[in-house]
Design a protein around this motif. Structure first.
Motif, PDB file in Angstrom:
ATOM      1  N   SER A  18       0.818  -1.215   0.000  1.00  0.00           N
ATOM      2  CA  SER A  18       0.000   0.000   0.000  1.00  0.00           C
ATOM      3  C   SER A  18       0.853   1.267   0.000  1.00  0.00           C
ATOM      4  N   ILE A  19       2.149   1.105   0.160  1.00  0.00           N
ATOM      5  CA  ILE A  19       3.064   2.249   0.167  1.00  0.00           C
ATOM      6  C   ILE A  19       3.627   2.431  -1.236  1.00  0.00           C
ATOM      7  N   VAL A  20       3.481   3.622  -1.793  1.00  0.00           N
ATOM      8  CA  VAL A  20       3.946   3.898  -3.159  1.00  0.00           C
ATOM      9  C   VAL A  20       4.684   5.230  -3.169  1.00  0.00           C
ATOM     10  N   GLY A  21       5.438   5.451  -4.231  1.00  0.00           N
ATOM     11  CA  GLY A  21       6.111   6.722  -4.424  1.00  0.00           C
ATOM     12  C   GLY A  21       5.299   7.650  -5.296  1.00  0.00           C
ATOM     13  N   HIS A  22       5.602   8.936  -5.212  1.00  0.00           N
ATOM     14  CA  HIS A  22       4.926   9.909  -6.072  1.00  0.00           C
ATOM     15  C   HIS A  22       5.171   9.560  -7.543  1.00  0.00           C
ATOM     16  N   SER A  23       6.368   9.038  -7.830  1.00  0.00           N
ATOM     17  CA  SER A  23       6.690   8.640  -9.206  1.00  0.00           C
ATOM     18  C   SER A  23       5.881   7.434  -9.662  1.00  0.00           C
ATOM     19  N   ASP A  24       5.383   6.619  -8.725  1.00  0.00           N
ATOM     20  CA  ASP A  24       4.528   5.485  -9.101  1.00  0.00           C
ATOM     21  C   ASP A  24       3.142   5.958  -9.526  1.00  0.00           C
ATOM     22  N   ILE A  25       2.602   6.908  -8.802  1.00  0.00           N
ATOM     23  CA  ILE A  25       1.224   7.331  -9.048  1.00  0.00           C
ATOM     24  C   ILE A  25       1.124   8.466 -10.064  1.00  0.00           C
ATOM     25  N   ALA A  26       2.261   9.095 -10.385  1.00  0.00           N
ATOM     26  CA  ALA A  26       2.270  10.185 -11.379  1.00  0.00           C
ATOM     27  C   ALA A  26       3.566  10.112 -12.189  1.00  0.00           C
ATOM     28  N   PRO A  27       3.811   8.996 -12.883  1.00  0.00           N
ATOM     29  CA  PRO A  27       5.102   8.808 -13.557  1.00  0.00           C
ATOM     30  C   PRO A  27       5.351   9.746 -14.731  1.00  0.00           C
ATOM     31  N   GLN A  28       4.313  10.369 -15.249  1.00  0.00           N
ATOM     32  CA  GLN A  28       4.505  11.269 -16.388  1.00  0.00           C
ATOM     33  C   GLN A  28       5.079  12.619 -15.971  1.00  0.00           C
ATOM     34  N   ARG A  29       5.005  12.938 -14.655  1.00  0.00           N
ATOM     35  CA  ARG A  29       5.440  14.264 -14.232  1.00  0.00           C
ATOM     36  C   ARG A  29       6.284  14.300 -12.962  1.00  0.00           C
ATOM     37  N   LYS A  30       6.419  13.159 -12.273  1.00  0.00           N
ATOM     38  CA  LYS A  30       7.141  13.154 -11.002  1.00  0.00           C
ATOM     39  C   LYS A  30       8.216  12.073 -10.969  1.00  0.00           C
ATOM     40  N   VAL A  31       9.303  12.334 -10.214  1.00  0.00           N
ATOM     41  CA  VAL A  31      10.378  11.352 -10.055  1.00  0.00           C
ATOM     42  C   VAL A  31      10.686  11.070  -8.583  1.00  0.00           C
ATOM     43  N   ASP A  32      10.026  11.746  -7.665  1.00  0.00           N
ATOM     44  CA  ASP A  32      10.309  11.514  -6.251  1.00  0.00           C
ATOM     45  C   ASP A  32       9.587  10.259  -5.736  1.00  0.00           C
ATOM     46  N   PRO A  33      10.206   9.552  -4.782  1.00  0.00           N
ATOM     47  CA  PRO A  33      11.348   9.941  -3.952  1.00  0.00           C
ATOM     48  C   PRO A  33      12.717   9.675  -4.546  1.00  0.00           C
ATOM     49  N   GLY A  34      12.842   9.297  -5.818  1.00  0.00           N
ATOM     50  CA  GLY A  34      14.121   9.205  -6.498  1.00  0.00           C
ATOM     51  C   GLY A  34      14.828   7.871  -6.351  1.00  0.00           C
ATOM     52  N   PRO A  35      15.916   7.670  -7.130  1.00  0.00           N
ATOM     53  CA  PRO A  35      16.609   6.380  -7.155  1.00  0.00           C
ATOM     54  C   PRO A  35      17.406   6.061  -5.895  1.00  0.00           C
ATOM     55  N   LEU A  36      17.685   7.040  -5.062  1.00  0.00           N
ATOM     56  CA  LEU A  36      18.432   6.764  -3.833  1.00  0.00           C
ATOM     57  C   LEU A  36      17.524   6.460  -2.643  1.00  0.00           C
ATOM     58  N   PHE A  37      16.219   6.507  -2.864  1.00  0.00           N
ATOM     59  CA  PHE A  37      15.334   6.113  -1.769  1.00  0.00           C
ATOM     60  C   PHE A  37      15.444   4.595  -1.593  1.00  0.00           C
ATOM     61  N   PRO A  38      15.652   4.108  -0.364  1.00  0.00           N
ATOM     62  CA  PRO A  38      15.920   2.676  -0.130  1.00  0.00           C
ATOM     63  C   PRO A  38      14.655   1.832  -0.028  1.00  0.00           C
ATOM     64  N   TRP A  39      14.013   1.598  -1.158  1.00  0.00           N
ATOM     65  CA  TRP A  39      12.792   0.792  -1.150  1.00  0.00           C
ATOM     66  C   TRP A  39      13.036  -0.605  -0.567  1.00  0.00           C
ATOM     67  N   ARG A  40      14.231  -1.147  -0.804  1.00  0.00           N
ATOM     68  CA  ARG A  40      14.503  -2.505  -0.318  1.00  0.00           C
ATOM     69  C   ARG A  40      14.483  -2.554   1.212  1.00  0.00           C
ATOM     70  N   ARG A  41      14.869  -1.468   1.865  1.00  0.00           N
ATOM     71  CA  ARG A  41      14.794  -1.413   3.328  1.00  0.00           C
ATOM     72  C   ARG A  41      13.345  -1.559   3.787  1.00  0.00           C
ATOM     73  N   LEU A  42      12.417  -0.951   3.062  1.00  0.00           N
ATOM     74  CA  LEU A  42      11.006  -1.085   3.409  1.00  0.00           C
ATOM     75  C   LEU A  42      10.539  -2.515   3.207  1.00  0.00           C
ATOM     76  N   ALA A  43      11.052  -3.160   2.151  1.00  0.00           N
ATOM     77  CA  ALA A  43      10.700  -4.563   1.910  1.00  0.00           C
ATOM     78  C   ALA A  43      11.227  -5.444   3.042  1.00  0.00           C
ATOM     79  N   GLU A  44      12.444  -5.197   3.476  1.00  0.00           N
ATOM     80  CA  GLU A  44      13.029  -5.980   4.560  1.00  0.00           C
ATOM     81  C   GLU A  44      12.263  -5.795   5.871  1.00  0.00           C
ATOM     82  N   ALA A  45      11.600  -4.650   6.011  1.00  0.00           N
ATOM     83  CA  ALA A  45      10.780  -4.385   7.193  1.00  0.00           C
ATOM     84  C   ALA A  45       9.372  -4.940   7.043  1.00  0.00           C
ATOM     85  N   GLY A  46       9.088  -5.624   5.923  1.00  0.00           N
ATOM     86  CA  GLY A  46       7.782  -6.227   5.707  1.00  0.00           C
ATOM     87  C   GLY A  46       6.714  -5.261   5.241  1.00  0.00           C
TER      88      GLY A  46
END
Length: 261
Positions: free
Chosen positions: A147-175
């Motif tokens: 249920s957690i998404v980035g602004h770039s997921d929901i608006a990929p035509q105009r947004k890039v945040d939280p960017g490539p350095l955001f640690p999505w894998r850390r969120l996955a490791e936290a379940g």
């Protein structure tokens, strides 16, 4: 409106109109209005972020400082914040009405003269506090993983945040979010290197993941932007928007396993 203020207002209304409200029964058929949590970066420092998010029409439910990683609640969770804009995910649109917005104080990126972007990293302290906040929000609103998404997921035509350095894998490791199994990715990538699916297949897989993407089978700019958003999240070392074997493997590895793979 906070609960105490709402109770006071109801009491005043009852006194003025004679209306009595019985709260002794509670319906089973209800759930939180919150369906998603959207992560952003602010592209500015803390003072400027606070000014923008409290004194303009842009807002978010939470703002997370960097050093120290202070959590600011700017909008009550029961109210709508103006953070998502024109957006879509899993068929839902204009997600301000169904999401919580979290802004992280981060400068985003600087762009060199040749167009190269230099991204700002996220401090460990900020990510640790974010994970704690996300776990609390997910539990209180009974949200499933993913249920957690980035602004770039929901608006990929105009947004890039939280960017490539955001640690999505850390969120996955936290379940908190699903993550493609590395063994399945390797297996699928080997197969896809022998023959890449058509563009329409990539578009369909992205749509099933939740993205709003064209389904016409052409590799146009809109499709590339969606591919870049996906790659930035799951393969941040290369997000060129090309429909390659590794991207296909990542997409398929996010799907539930079927039979004996």
């Amino acid at each position: 409106m906070k609960q105490s203020a709402l109770v006071l207002l109801l009491m005043l209304l009852a006194g003025c109109t004679g209306l009595r409200i019985d709260d002794s029964h509670t319906a089973r058929g209800q759930s939180s209005r919150v369906q998603y949590i959207v992560l952003h970066y602010t592209s500015s420092d803390l003072p400027r972020s606070l000014q923008l998010l409290t004194q303009t029409e842009v807002s978010s439910h939470y703002l997370l400082g960097a050093r120290p990683a202070t959590v600011y609640r700017l909008v009550d969770e029961n109210r709508r914040a103006w953070h998502a804009g024109d957006s879509a995910w899993q068929g839902r649109t204009w997600l301000n009405a169904s999401s919580l917005g979290i802004e992280l104080v981060n400068q985003g990126y600087e762009e060199d003269a040749d167009g190269t972007r230099r991204w700002y990293p996220y401090p460990e302290e900020q990510i640790e506090v974010l994970i704690t906040l996300l776990k609390d929000l997910m539990a209180r609103h009974d949200l499933p993983p993913g249920s957690i998404v980035g602004h770039s997921d929901i608006a990929p035509q105009r947004k890039v945040d939280p960017g490539p350095l955001f640690p999505w894998r850390r969120l996955a490791e936290a379940g908190l979010i699903p993550w493609p199994d590395s063994a399945r990715v390797t297996h699928y990538q080997t197969l896809f290197e022998q023959g890449l699916p058509e563009v329409a297949w990539f578009q369909q897989q992205l749509a099933e993941e939740g993205y709003q993407v064209p389904l016409h089978g052409e590799l146009d700019d809109a499709t590339r932007k969606v591919l870049r958003a996906f790659q930035m999240k799951y393969r941040p070392t290369r997000y060129d928007g090309d429909p390659d074997a590794e991207t296909a493997a990542l997409l398929l590895a996010l799907r539930p396993m079927v039979g004996a793979e």
